[in-house]
Design a protein around this motif. Sequence first.
Motif, short mmCIF file in Angstrom:
data_model
loop_
_atom_site.label_atom_id
_atom_site.label_comp_id
_atom_site.label_asym_id
_atom_site.label_seq_id
_atom_site.Cartn_x
_atom_site.Cartn_y
_atom_site.Cartn_z
N ILE A 1 -0.24 11.24 7.08
CA ILE A 1 1.11 10.77 7.43
C ILE A 1 2.08 11.93 7.58
N VAL A 2 2.06 12.86 6.63
CA VAL A 2 2.96 14.01 6.71
C VAL A 2 2.67 14.82 7.97
N TRP B 1 4.74 3.17 11.42
CA TRP B 1 4.05 1.96 10.97
C TRP B 1 3.04 2.29 9.86
N LEU B 2 2.31 3.41 10.02
CA LEU B 2 1.31 3.79 9.02
C LEU B 2 1.96 4.05 7.67
N PHE B 3 3.15 4.68 7.69
CA PHE B 3 3.87 4.90 6.43
C PHE B 3 4.21 3.57 5.78
N TRP B 4 4.72 2.61 6.58
CA TRP B 4 5.05 1.30 6.01
C TRP B 4 3.79 0.63 5.45
N GLY C 1 16.38 9.06 10.59
CA GLY C 1 16.11 8.11 9.52
C GLY C 1 14.70 8.17 8.98
N SER C 2 13.81 8.89 9.67
CA SER C 2 12.42 8.98 9.21
C SER C 2 12.18 10.17 8.29
N PHE C 3 13.21 10.98 8.06
CA PHE C 3 13.05 12.17 7.22
C PHE C 3 12.60 11.80 5.82
N HIS C 4 13.22 10.77 5.25
CA HIS C 4 12.89 10.41 3.87
C HIS C 4 11.46 9.91 3.75
N ALA C 5 10.92 9.31 4.83
CA ALA C 5 9.53 8.85 4.80
C ALA C 5 8.58 10.05 4.75
N MET C 6 8.91 11.08 5.51
CA MET C 6 8.07 12.28 5.50
C MET C 6 8.11 12.97 4.14
#
Length: 327
Positions: free
Chosen positions: A89-90, A125-128, A177-182
């Motif tokens: 994911i990262v 999607w994979l992160f979710w 907005g995807s920074f925090h997911a990474m």
Amino acid sequence: DINVLQSTMLQELSSHAMDIYDYLLAGVDPRLKSYPLMQSPVPMTVILLCYLFFVLYLGPCIMANRKPFQLKEAMIFYNFALVALSTVIVYEFLMSGWVTTYTWRCDPIDTSDSPEALRMVRVAWLFWFSKIIELMDTIFFVLRKKHGQVTFLHIFHHSFMPWTWWWGVSYAPGGMGSFHAMVNSTVHIIMYFYYGLSAAGPRFQKFLWWKKYMTAIQLIQFVLVSLHVTQYYFMDSCDYQFPLIIHLVWIYGTFFFVLFSNFWIQAYVKGKRLPKQDIKQSLNGTAVHTNGRHQENGTSIGINHGASNGSSNGCVHHENSSKMKKA
């Protein structure tokens, strides 16, 4: 007639609710329509409700008169599988924009069908979906009767985050907005690697001297996330399409920074959340691994529940050994 009036009002409310529901679904990114569980929020919500029912009621009932499962091999596989998944994911987040085209400031969502944009949609999607997999953390606790680790904050985090992220992925797969997911996935590489070694048994305890710093890593995560989205409030202009997500990420990061800071103070400054034998070690800044005891797949944060000896209707009730402690 009062009954006719009530029926009419209920019909109107139902109609308005359906209109709102249809309006919300109309805004979902069409590129996600083919992904599993993304056609509607209903399946995802059902999964989370079943999770809550199991970990709060059904699981404790089933385990009330049973010995805890060991699950050593399953937990080792589970934790290291999540290390591998988080690494993927990262990498995908980085290659989808964060080290290619993003500025790390105001980065809008690429709504095109370019290969890089579609790659970002896929990893979002994979992160979710990884958050759905991580519901197993709590299920392992219940099956192993680790009731003290099924805290309010643990359950809140594992249920609320997947639900909110479904909407985040649906509307905004990518951009700033995807920074925090990474960042969160980066932390999970470290976290699940620790849990994997911890599950492997006492012979690996000597490699887990850095347990105390797991909370510090979490705190750094929330600081980075909050600082990144704070930029938005000081920009003259930013064309990121969903400012609401920026606000929610800032609130989420700040909220959990406060809770994790409180845990750090209680556990490592005051020594109130550790076994008595470990308090002296913790206050001296050393690792906490007395007689092979260690935390696995979770942090003891929030309202701490211990298992009581009594039962009612065949179910174990989880109560504090003393007074309820707020997070």
